[in-house]
Motif scaffolding. Structure first.
Motif, PDB file in Angstrom:
ATOM      1  N   VAL A   1       3.776  16.334 -22.180  1.00 53.30           N
ATOM      2  CA  VAL A   1       3.185  17.628 -22.753  1.00 53.30           C
ATOM      3  C   VAL A   1       2.494  18.512 -21.528  1.00 53.30           C
ATOM      4  O   VAL A   1       2.828  19.781 -21.572  1.00 53.30           O
ATOM      5  CB  VAL A   1       2.282  17.345 -24.023  1.00 53.30           C
ATOM      6  CG1 VAL A   1       1.186  18.802 -24.247  1.00 53.30           C
ATOM      7  CG2 VAL A   1       2.816  16.726 -25.383  1.00 53.30           C
TER       8      VAL A   1
ATOM      9  N   THR B   1       0.138   7.800 -23.555  1.00 49.82           N
ATOM     10  CA  THR B   1      -0.248   8.441 -22.284  1.00 49.82           C
ATOM     11  C   THR B   1       0.782   9.035 -21.615  1.00 49.82           C
ATOM     12  O   THR B   1       0.806  10.118 -21.097  1.00 49.82           O
ATOM     13  CB  THR B   1      -0.616   7.196 -21.212  1.00 49.82           C
ATOM     14  OG1 THR B   1      -1.779   6.574 -21.796  1.00 49.82           O
ATOM     15  CG2 THR B   1      -1.102   7.899 -19.903  1.00 49.82           C
TER      16      THR B   1
ATOM     17  N   LYS C   1       3.379  10.466 -23.519  1.00 48.20           N
ATOM     18  CA  LYS C   1       3.589  11.576 -24.259  1.00 48.20           C
ATOM     19  C   LYS C   1       2.623  12.593 -23.666  1.00 48.20           C
ATOM     20  O   LYS C   1       3.064  13.897 -23.721  1.00 48.20           O
ATOM     21  CB  LYS C   1       3.293  11.383 -25.669  1.00 48.20           C
ATOM     22  CG  LYS C   1       4.514  10.613 -26.390  1.00 48.20           C
ATOM     23  CD  LYS C   1       4.220  10.359 -27.845  1.00 48.20           C
ATOM     24  CE  LYS C   1       5.493   9.485 -28.447  1.00 48.20           C
ATOM     25  NZ  LYS C   1       5.143   9.557 -29.962  1.00 48.20           N
ATOM     26  N   ILE C   2       1.263  12.351 -23.420  1.00 49.45           N
ATOM     27  CA  ILE C   2       0.498  13.356 -23.005  1.00 49.45           C
ATOM     28  C   ILE C   2       0.882  14.038 -21.493  1.00 49.45           C
ATOM     29  O   ILE C   2       0.944  15.049 -21.410  1.00 49.45           O
ATOM     30  CB  ILE C   2      -0.910  12.776 -22.749  1.00 49.45           C
ATOM     31  CG1 ILE C   2      -1.596  12.324 -24.215  1.00 49.45           C
ATOM     32  CG2 ILE C   2      -1.987  13.768 -22.210  1.00 49.45           C
ATOM     33  CD1 ILE C   2      -2.984  11.560 -24.196  1.00 49.45           C
TER      34      ILE C   2
ATOM     35  N   VAL D   1      -3.969  11.039 -16.543  1.00 51.45           N
ATOM     36  CA  VAL D   1      -3.811  12.330 -17.177  1.00 51.45           C
ATOM     37  C   VAL D   1      -4.527  13.330 -16.443  1.00 51.45           C
ATOM     38  O   VAL D   1      -4.003  14.558 -16.326  1.00 51.45           O
ATOM     39  CB  VAL D   1      -4.510  12.004 -18.646  1.00 51.45           C
ATOM     40  CG1 VAL D   1      -4.344  13.571 -19.316  1.00 51.45           C
ATOM     41  CG2 VAL D   1      -3.406  11.184 -19.535  1.00 51.45           C
TER      42      VAL D   1
ATOM     43  N   TYR E   1      -7.382   7.760 -18.414  1.00 51.78           N
ATOM     44  CA  TYR E   1      -7.663   9.180 -18.522  1.00 51.78           C
ATOM     45  C   TYR E   1      -7.693   9.621 -16.916  1.00 51.78           C
ATOM     46  O   TYR E   1      -7.410  10.854 -16.846  1.00 51.78           O
ATOM     47  CB  TYR E   1      -9.383   8.834 -18.684  1.00 51.78           C
ATOM     48  CG  TYR E   1     -10.145  10.229 -18.063  1.00 51.78           C
ATOM     49  CD1 TYR E   1     -10.082  11.318 -18.591  1.00 51.78           C
ATOM     50  CD2 TYR E   1     -10.877   9.790 -17.136  1.00 51.78           C
ATOM     51  CE1 TYR E   1     -11.130  12.350 -18.141  1.00 51.78           C
ATOM     52  CE2 TYR E   1     -11.934  10.796 -16.580  1.00 51.78           C
ATOM     53  CZ  TYR E   1     -11.781  12.174 -16.954  1.00 51.78           C
ATOM     54  OH  TYR E   1     -12.648  12.909 -16.470  1.00 51.78           O
TER      55      TYR E   1
END
Length: 451
Positions: free
Chosen positions: A207, A201, A203-204, A355, A352
């Motif tokens: 990004v 999570t 890392k996302i 993010v 989710y």
């Protein structure tokens, strides 16, 4: 034909389950003719075999093969039957007058709290659970809660043979126990926060942030280009009309300045407005200190479930004497996996949400240049509405997740090998998780409709 086969199979399974419960009751009431074993560690101060420090050994260690039948010392009442930290599976029996016994490191517990037992009645199987270096029975004798030397009690009062003259696992049964292994699953190592999912999570999110850093200069260049085009078109209109309407020019300049400043400071707005708003409101509503980091930490939920399921997270079955317990053993394993999938599903659901929140906030900047494009300018305002909706959805998720955990904490600890209660807990947990996700979705849709 298939229809009749399913009926026969179901009927056979129910019979096996009924026989298993019946035979388990018979075995739990079994009276052993005698009991004993060789003492491998006496009561008293010693160097702890695991921790290496000098500690009081509060009982006797009796060298027994794993799965040996263990009886009650005297007539009494079971007060504890389940997992105790350090002791593993354990049984505590109250004999009255402040006298209690404790059996530790058991492989299986056959009694439940409140159950009355007789002298030499089978209550458990010896094992190697908890803080143990090998199969044995740890037997304590306490008076008013204080540990005493157990040897006079077990040898003199209970009549156990502690000098090695009695072999409880001699003969064919003992040989079978050594040949046929015991099936043992330990789910405690899985009931901990998933560091890999948390790392994924982060890392996302990283990004997304990096993508925003690349997008922001392009958005600013697009804004400058739209501003030049709009001003050029405005100048052409003024030239054709032969006048310069300052009442229209000044609002345009102010508007450009506002949106360009907004685009330049968008990242700071996210970090100093949107995220702190979520953290402060969710902390106030739940009564717990919430940050995005702690929101993704599922240790509280895992600890709650581990506390409730502590006695049933080490399902074991001995194929020699407990083959009829195979069906409950399989059911317990399945239920443990179902609980794990429910928790992992909740983790993914919350991840989710986080993010999506970061994505909407980061790419909400696209709504700024859209405001300048004719005929679709109203779409840019909708981006702000989506950000607000996502923000409140995340706050609602935090509140509902806290409510779910609070409801679970009201449930009591389930006794060992209690399949019906475990099944009931799984059902309650599943419907609470389903209610949490469905209510969050319904509220989010309702709030989005208002915006």
């Amino acid at each position: 034909m298939k229809h009749y086969f399913k009926k026969i199979l179901l009927f056979f399974a129910l019979i096996c389950f009924g026989l298993g419960l019946g035979m388990q009751t018979i075995e739990a009431n079994e009276i052993l003719p005698k009991f004993g074993g060789t003492v491998t560690s006496e009561f008293g101060w010693r160097i702890h075999p695991i921790y290496g420090t000098r500690r009081l050994h509060a009982g006797l260690d009796i060298g027994l093969d794993e799965g040996t039948k263990v009886p009650a010392a005297l007539d009494g009442t079971v007060v504890v039957a389940g997992w105790i930290s350090g002791y593993g599976y354990a049984v505590v029996i109250d004999y009255g007058n402040g006298i209690t016994s404790l059996y530790g490191h058991l492989s299986e517990v056959l009694v439940t709290p409140g159950q009355h037992v007789k002298k030499l009645e089978l209550v458990a199987y010896s094992g190697n659970t908890g803080g143990s270096t090998g199969p044995h029975l740890h037997a304590e004798y306490r008076v008013n809660g204080e540990p005493q030397d157990p040897r006079p009690f077990y040898q003199g009062v209970a009549g156990w043979d502690l000098d090695g003259g009695y072999n409880p696992e001699g003969g064919f049964g003992g040989t079978l126990r050594k040949i046929i292994p015991k099936i043992d699953f330990d789910y405690t190592k899985y009931f901990s926060p998933s560091e890999k999912l948390l790392e994924a999570t982060h890392k996302i999110i990283e990004v997304i942030k990096n993508s925003f850093d690349r997008w922001q200069p392009a958005i600013l260049n697009l804004l400058y280009a739209l501003m030049v085009i709009d001003l050029a078109w405005f100048a052409c209109q003024c030239a054709l009309k032969g006048e310069l309407p300052f009442t229209e020019l000044f609002p345009k300049i102010i508007r450009y300045g506002f949106f360009i400043t907004l685009a330049k400071e968008w990242k700071k707005i996210i970090d100093t407005l949107f995220i702190p708003f979520f953290e402060n409101v969710s902390s106030t509503m739940t009564g717990n200190q919430h940050t995005v980091e702690t929101f993704l930490n599922f240790s509280t939920l895992y600890d709650t479930v581990k506390h409730i399921m502590a006695n049933n997270m080490h399902p074991e079955v001995n194929l020699v004497e407990a083959w009829y317990q195979m069906f409950p053993f399989i059911i317990l394993n399945i239920l443990n996996w179902v609980i794990l999938f429910i928790i992992i599903g909740l983790m993914l659901w919350v991840m989710y949400k986080v993010v999506a929140f970061y994505m909407v906030c980061s790419f909400g900047i696209l709504g700024i240049p859209i405001n300048f494009i004719p005929k679709i300018g109203n779409r840019g305002n909708m981006m702000i509405g989506v950000i607000i909706s996502t923000l409140f959805d995340l706050i609602l998720t935090a509140i509902l997740l806290n409510l779910l955990n609070s409801q679970l904490q009201t449930l009591g600890v389930i006794s060992a090998n209690n399949v019906p209660d475990v099944f009931m807990f799984v059902g309650v947990f599943f419907f609470l998780a389903l209610f949490t996700t469905k209510l969050s979705e319904a509220c989010s849709n309702f709030f989005s409709g208002l915006l």
